[in-house]
Motif scaffolding. Sequence first.
Motif, short mmCIF file in Angstrom:
data_model
loop_
_atom_site.label_atom_id
_atom_site.label_comp_id
_atom_site.label_asym_id
_atom_site.label_seq_id
_atom_site.Cartn_x
_atom_site.Cartn_y
_atom_site.Cartn_z
N UNK A 1 0.89 -1.28 -0.02
CA UNK A 1 -0.13 0.00 0.04
C UNK A 1 0.99 1.16 -0.18
N UNK A 2 1.70 1.27 0.91
CA UNK A 2 2.79 2.69 1.04
C UNK A 2 3.63 2.71 -0.40
N UNK A 3 4.03 1.44 -0.68
CA UNK A 3 4.74 1.54 -1.86
C UNK A 3 4.25 1.93 -3.31
N UNK A 4 2.88 1.65 -3.39
CA UNK A 4 1.88 1.77 -4.58
C UNK A 4 1.81 3.31 -4.33
N UNK A 5 1.45 3.89 -3.23
CA UNK A 5 1.07 5.38 -2.90
C UNK A 5 2.25 6.26 -3.22
N UNK A 6 3.28 5.83 -2.89
CA UNK A 6 4.54 6.57 -3.17
C UNK A 6 4.75 6.60 -4.59
N UNK A 7 4.63 5.53 -5.13
CA UNK A 7 5.15 5.32 -6.67
C UNK A 7 3.85 6.24 -7.17
N UNK A 8 2.63 6.27 -7.27
CA UNK A 8 1.89 7.14 -7.64
C UNK A 8 2.12 8.77 -7.40
N UNK A 9 2.48 9.04 -6.12
CA UNK A 9 2.80 10.43 -6.05
C UNK A 9 4.07 10.80 -6.71
N UNK A 10 5.02 10.00 -7.15
CA UNK A 10 6.02 10.15 -8.10
C UNK A 10 5.60 10.40 -9.68
N UNK A 11 4.87 9.42 -9.95
CA UNK A 11 4.14 9.54 -11.37
C UNK A 11 3.27 11.01 -11.18
#
Length: 247
Positions: free
Chosen positions: A30-40
């Motif tokens: 969850x945290x990994x996907x959240x941060x990945x989306x923030x980066x995108x």
Amino acid sequence: MDLEEIKQGLSTEKLDTYRQVLDCKNDGELIAVYMAMQSIMSHFFPVVQLLEVTLRNSIHRAATTRFKDDEWYSKIPYTDESKKQVDFAMQQCLNDVGVKYTNNDLISRLPFGFWVHMLDKKYNNPRENDLNLWQTQFDKCFPNAKANGVSLNTLFQKLGTFNKFRNRLFHHEPAWKGRKTKDRSDAIKYLHAMYKEHLEVINLLSISKRELLGILGFVESFNNECDIKRLDRYTLLLNDNVKVKPE
């Protein structure tokens, strides 16, 4: 690393959207996907800003020419909401700059929604001369629109969608979630479509500014990062550094 501590600093409601729509099976993912989306999503800021500033200045020049007054926004009829936005911008100028604020100070404080509203069809009616802006200024403001078969109404609808997207982006909402987004693949496709549409509208305003984004590598950087593999990579990185217990 304490994942629970990280979660506490984030909105539970927003995280639930990530968990459900993007199928996150545990807190680490969850945290990994959240941060990945923030980066995108961060790649949208230069494009959105360039579009907003270009649209604002182009409409202001067009309206100043048409109404022969660089303070046209305070004289031509507009909706109650638009008037509130102008009044609020004036108050901001007084608070930030003082009574000697300039016209440019005020124009820069009018929200994106104000400029989108200026594309409404009521400003394109030859029977309403006091409001008729686009009969003479459309080609000057959007010099590449007609060649691409894009009408004023199409731009109004599209930029209205952009305004909603922009507000979600700037308020850190899940802007990747479109009406038809059901999974990660849909989210990535939606973001690619939105980025492409922003570039297309910038191109209608200025070919050179669209080319600028390509030459400086902004478009390539977005395309490289906006990939479902990025979400998987962030998940692997986090799992390699945190012991994640299945939920």
